[in-house]
Design a protein around this motif. Structure first.
Motif, PDB file in Angstrom:
ATOM      1  N   ARG A 202       0.848  -1.203   0.000  1.00  0.00           N
ATOM      2  CA  ARG A 202       0.000   0.000   0.000  1.00  0.00           C
ATOM      3  C   ARG A 202       0.876   1.244   0.000  1.00  0.00           C
ATOM      4  O   ARG A 202       0.684   2.157  -0.813  1.00  0.00           O
ATOM      5  CB  ARG A 202      -0.927  -0.006   1.220  1.00  0.00           C
ATOM      6  CG  ARG A 202      -1.819   1.242   1.288  1.00  0.00           C
ATOM      7  CD  ARG A 202      -2.527   1.374   2.622  1.00  0.00           C
ATOM      8  NE  ARG A 202      -3.350   2.579   2.653  1.00  0.00           N
ATOM      9  CZ  ARG A 202      -4.658   2.609   2.511  1.00  0.00           C
ATOM     10  NH1 ARG A 202      -5.332   1.470   2.347  1.00  0.00           N
ATOM     11  NH2 ARG A 202      -5.320   3.750   2.542  1.00  0.00           N
ATOM     12  N   VAL A 206       0.957   3.900  -3.140  1.00  0.00           N
ATOM     13  CA  VAL A 206       0.506   5.280  -2.918  1.00  0.00           C
ATOM     14  C   VAL A 206       1.649   6.256  -3.151  1.00  0.00           C
ATOM     15  O   VAL A 206       1.469   7.318  -3.772  1.00  0.00           O
ATOM     16  CB  VAL A 206      -0.084   5.422  -1.498  1.00  0.00           C
ATOM     17  CG1 VAL A 206      -0.347   6.890  -1.174  1.00  0.00           C
ATOM     18  CG2 VAL A 206      -1.364   4.611  -1.372  1.00  0.00           C
ATOM     19  N   GLU A 215      -3.391  11.493  -6.725  1.00  0.00           N
ATOM     20  CA  GLU A 215      -3.841  10.632  -5.636  1.00  0.00           C
ATOM     21  C   GLU A 215      -4.601   9.457  -6.241  1.00  0.00           C
ATOM     22  O   GLU A 215      -5.476   9.653  -7.088  1.00  0.00           O
ATOM     23  CB  GLU A 215      -4.758  11.399  -4.679  1.00  0.00           C
ATOM     24  CG  GLU A 215      -4.046  12.393  -3.783  1.00  0.00           C
ATOM     25  CD  GLU A 215      -3.158  11.705  -2.742  1.00  0.00           C
ATOM     26  OE1 GLU A 215      -3.547  10.616  -2.256  1.00  0.00           O
ATOM     27  OE2 GLU A 215      -2.086  12.243  -2.434  1.00  0.00           O
TER      28      GLU A 215
END
Length: 303
Positions: A202, A206, A215
């Motif tokens: 993750r 990101v 984003e």
């Protein structure tokens, strides 16, 4: 001369007190005194002078003390070495690994290890690298497969780089394949299935999206690897996964590589620097290194 007598002798020599030596060796004081007298009788010399309650070594005692310590140390080493060998038949290995590593890297190695040492118990603890480092710190794990760089703060660890792995994008077979070559920026606005917080993949995904200037958009988040793959199969979005995991997922997913420079991650094998892993854990460590090869040398990380 018995090992027990030498142990009692060393305890008295170091404490200069029969009662404290008895407490240290967990024996009644009269029994300890009796064994010391038996040792003196066998050697034909007094080992302690007991003038006015003061305990001191005689010349014979001074000569015996380093020899007794060496004999006891050698006996303990021999006992320990034999026990280490026995552990390969009855021991255990406590191994931590991230869920994606458990899915992609470990099954074949653990099967080979179990075939060779069927009596060794394998205890696997899945978690993110942050959690695994904490587990190593408190002695709950012997070894851990972690994603580099190591999180901080952490214990003093010795790490061996095991392999570097490309990351790929997987999508549902029921949707159109993603275009190639696929850049991270192409994922802007694409629905994504995302792992839970604290999951190494993750954070890496990101960070890559933000470095590309956007984003990521999540449709579902919070799962482990198996759940994420299931959500992708159901058509809920795409996900970034290790190539080794994608290769094991079968033909029910579209697998799209990322254009250069792409995304890569480094897997390392870690253990505490101040505690040597037990023999069984060292054997598994060697098997992992032989199976996947080293992409780098050992390093010590101070957390």
């Amino acid at each position: 001369m018995q090992f027990q007598q030498l142990m009692y002798f060393v305890a008295v020599a170091e404490t200069r007190h029969f009662t404290r030596a008895a407490e240290r060796t967990h024996v009644a004081q009269p029994s300890l005194s009796q064994q010391i007298r038996a040792l003196e009788k066998e050697l034909g010399a007094e080992l302690f002078s007991r003038a006015r309650g003061n305990i001191a070594l005689t010349d014979a005692g001074e000569a015996l003390l380093p020899l007794a310590r060496r004999i006891l140390a050698d006996a303990d080493t021999a006992r320990h070495e034999v026990q280490e060998l026995v552990q390969l038949r009855r021991g255990r290995v406590r191994l931590g690994a991230t869920p994606s590593v458990c899915t992609g890297l470990l099954p074949d190695v653990l099967r080979s290890f179990h075939d060779r040492h069927p009596g060794v118990e394998l205890l696997i603890d899945e978690g993110g690298s942050h959690d695994l480092v904490r587990q190593l710190a408190r002695g709950a794990l012997d070894l851990a497969l972690v994603v580099m760089p190591l999180p901080a703060p952490g214990p003093s660890l010795t790490t061996v780089r095991l392999l570097e792995e490309d990351l790929v994008v997987v999508s549902s077979p029921h949707t159109a394949p993603l275009r190639r070559p696929l850049r991270i920026s192409d994922l802007q606005g694409v629905p994504m299935v995302m792992y839970r917080h604290g999951y190494d993949l993750r954070e890496l995904t990101v960070a890559a999206c933000r470095a590309a200037g956007f984003e990521p958009s999540f449709t579902v988040e919070g799962g482990e690897m198996d759940a994420v793959l299931g959500f992708v199969r159901a058509g809920l979005g795409v996900a970034v996964v290790p190539s080794m995991v994608a290769g094991r997922s079968g033909r029910d997913l579209h697998v799209t590589p990322l254009a250069a420079p792409g995304l890569r991650r480094t897997i390392a094998l870690a253990h505490r620097s101040d505690v040597a892993p037990p023999r069984a854990a060292r054997e598994l460590q060697h098997m992992l290194l032989r199976s996947h090869g080293r992409s780098g040398g050992e390093q010590t990380a101070e957390g």
